[in-house]
Each structure stands twice: as C-alpha cells, then as structure tokens.
Design an enzyme around this catalytic site. Structure first.
Site, PDB file in Angstrom:
ATOM      1  N   LEU A 192       0.809  -1.219   0.000  1.00 55.76           N
ATOM      2  CA  LEU A 192       0.000   0.000   0.000  1.00 55.76           C
ATOM      3  C   LEU A 192       0.842   1.268   0.000  1.00 55.76           C
ATOM      4  O   LEU A 192       1.967   1.292   0.496  1.00 55.76           O
ATOM      5  CB  LEU A 192      -0.915   0.015   1.228  1.00 55.76           C
ATOM      6  N   ASP A 193       0.241   2.326  -0.524  1.00 58.23           N
ATOM      7  CA  ASP A 193       0.871   3.644  -0.463  1.00 58.23           C
ATOM      8  C   ASP A 193       0.239   4.443   0.677  1.00 58.23           C
ATOM      9  O   ASP A 193      -0.559   3.910   1.451  1.00 58.23           O
ATOM     10  CB  ASP A 193       0.739   4.368  -1.810  1.00 58.23           C
ATOM     11  N   GLY A 194       0.570   5.702   0.766  1.00 58.60           N
ATOM     12  CA  GLY A 194       0.069   6.557   1.844  1.00 58.60           C
ATOM     13  C   GLY A 194      -1.424   6.789   1.821  1.00 58.60           C
ATOM     14  O   GLY A 194      -2.000   7.245   2.805  1.00 58.60           O
TER      15      GLY A 194
END
Length: 140
Positions: free
Chosen positions: A17-19
């Site tokens: 996942l990213d931010g």
C-alpha cells in the site's frame, strides 16, 4: 477455463500500500510479473528454451490502465494470456481482477521480443518456439 489463460491469485498485504491506503501503482508491475511467471510455470514446454538464460523474452513496452483501487486484504487474480504473436515480437494481455466481485482493477498489455543475450540482439520468433506459442494465442 480455457487452457490458454493462466490465473495466479495473491492477497494484498500492508507493504503493497501507499500513503492513501491502496495498492501503490508500482506494485502492480510486480503483480503482473508474477502473473507472467505463473503463465510460463503452467507451460514448462514453452519455458524450457529459456532455462539457460539465453535466449530470453525481454519486455520492450508496457501499457497499464488503472481501473479500480485495491486495498489490504483484497484477494486479486492475475489473468495472463498471449494476445498476439508476430515474427519479431509478441504481446501478452493481462488483467487483475478482485476475486470477491470479479471487478477489473488493472488491465495491461506487454510487448516482448526474443533476445540473444550474449550477442545483445533481437532474434526472430520462429521454428520450435513459434510452434509452441502459436496455439496459445487468444486474440482480443
């Protein structure tokens, strides 16, 4: 299931996942690559000519359409098929679908060439390799 289609299932993990809490766009490259490895794992007779590392199938173009965000815990299925076979290059079409509802998350087209790694030059896709690949083509 059509034997020309390969399916690989994976679960989205936190490190994908990213931010924003969804799968980072670069991770889809890895998911698609896993699908291509699975495609050749399912077809050892096609993979055999590449076991020594020369020749090699080398990606020369990749187009990805991001359709829907995937999040942690989603089970994804990567569908891979050979969509086009020419004398100098071939194209694989891939889709990543969310298992729970079969929604399309990503679709991609990857063009590859056959490369003589030692001489660093492209080779024609012909002879035995062409004969192995031709029956696998599932056109768009």
């Amino acid at each position: 299931m059509d034997s020309r289609l390969s399916r690989v299932t994976l679960r989205v993990r936190g490190y994908h996942l990213d931010g924003y809490g969804h799968v980072n766009n670069a991770r889809y490259l890895e998911f698609l690559e896993e699908g291509r490895w699975g495609y050749f794992d399912d077809r050892p007779d096609v993979a055999r000519p590449f076991a020594s590392g020369n020749p090699a199938l080398v990606a020369v173009n990749l187009n990805i359409n991001y359709r829907l965000a995937a999040v942690a815990g989603d089970d994804l299925e990567v569908h891979t098929r050979l969509a086009e076979l020419g004398s100098r290059s071939a194209r694989m079409h891939q889709e990543i679908r969310r298992v729970r509802d079969d929604k399309l998350v990503v679709d991609a087209d990857l063009t590859f060439v056959l490369l003589d790694v030692k001489a660093n030059r492209p080779l024609a896709i012909e002879g035995e390799l062409h004969e192995l690949l031709a029956p696998l083509v599932m056109e768009d």
